[in-house]
Design a protein around this motif. Structure first.
Motif, PDB file in Angstrom:
ATOM      1  N   CYS A  13       0.644  -1.111   0.054  1.00 37.64           N
ATOM      2  CA  CYS A  13      -0.112   0.041  -0.006  1.00 37.64           C
ATOM      3  C   CYS A  13       0.880   1.060  -0.146  1.00 37.64           C
ATOM      4  N   ALA A  14       0.144   2.369  -0.076  1.00 40.19           N
ATOM      5  CA  ALA A  14       1.121   3.672  -0.187  1.00 40.19           C
ATOM      6  C   ALA A  14       0.935   4.099   1.376  1.00 40.19           C
ATOM      7  N   ASP A  16       0.277   6.658   3.037  1.00 45.30           N
ATOM      8  CA  ASP A  16      -0.703   7.559   3.343  1.00 45.30           C
ATOM      9  C   ASP A  16      -2.096   6.806   3.305  1.00 45.30           C
ATOM     10  N   ASP A  17      -1.891   5.296   2.979  1.00 48.28           N
ATOM     11  CA  ASP A  17      -3.291   4.646   3.259  1.00 48.28           C
ATOM     12  C   ASP A  17      -3.394   4.057   4.686  1.00 48.28           C
ATOM     13  N   ILE A  18      -2.262   4.468   5.324  1.00 48.21           N
ATOM     14  CA  ILE A  18      -2.229   4.021   6.907  1.00 48.21           C
ATOM     15  C   ILE A  18      -2.256   5.307   7.739  1.00 48.21           C
ATOM     16  N   VAL A  24      -3.740  -1.615   9.055  1.00 45.56           N
ATOM     17  CA  VAL A  24      -4.111  -2.236   7.880  1.00 45.56           C
ATOM     18  C   VAL A  24      -3.734  -3.741   7.841  1.00 45.56           C
ATOM     19  N   THR A 107       5.909   3.771  -1.056  1.00 45.14           N
ATOM     20  CA  THR A 107       5.476   2.640  -0.828  1.00 45.14           C
ATOM     21  C   THR A 107       5.765   1.766   0.426  1.00 45.14           C
TER      22      THR A 107
END
Length: 115
Positions: A13-14, A16-18, A24, A107
Motif C-alpha cells: 500500500c501507499a 498515506d493509506d495507513i 491495515v 510505498t
C-alpha cells in the motif's frame, strides 16, 4: 498494488493509506499481514490472525506502549502482541510471526523472514 520484487519484498500500500497509530491488513502470498504505521514514522508488520481465536483482527487492534514494548491489543481478548517480535506478552505460546517491513518512497513493503 500488490507486486513482488526479486528479493521477495511485496508492495502492499501507499504510506498515506495507513492513518498514523493504526494498522491495515494486506494479503501477502495468501497470508493476512497486519501492517502498522506509527505517528513517529516506524512501520511494523505481524500476522493478522489472532492465535487464540483464529479471527483475522489484529490490524484493527489498539496500538501503544506497554512496559517499553510497542504493542497491539487484540480487539477480542485484549492480549498484547509485541510489534517487533510477535510475542504475546500475556502468553508467549500465542506468539505470531513478525514480518520484515520497510518504506520505499511512498510505498510500504513487507516480506516473510526474520524480523
Amino acid at each position: 498494488m500488490a507486486t513482488k520484487d526479486c528479493a521477495g519484498w511485496m508492495s502492499v500500500c501507499a504510506i498515506d493509506d495507513i492513518v498514523p497509530d493504526t494498522g491495515v491488513c494486506a494479503l501477502v502470498d495468501g497470508e493476512q499481514v497486519a501492517v502498522f504505521h506509527m505517528a513517529s514514522g516506524e512501520l511494523y508488520a505481524i500476522d493478522n490472525v489472532d492465535p487464540s481465536t483464529g479471527a483475522a483482527v489484529l490490524s484493527r487492534g489498539l496500538v501503544g506502549d506497554l512496559g517499553g514494548h510497542v504493542v497491539v491489543a487484540s480487539p477480542i481478548h485484549k492480549q498484547h502482541f509485541d510489534l517487533c517480535t510477535g510475542e504475546c506478552l500475556e502468553s508467549p505460546a500465542l506468539a505470531v510471526h513478525a514480518w520484515q517491513v520497510r518504506r520505499e518512497g511512498d510505498t510500504v513493503q513487507v516480506r516473510r523472514g526474520d524480523a
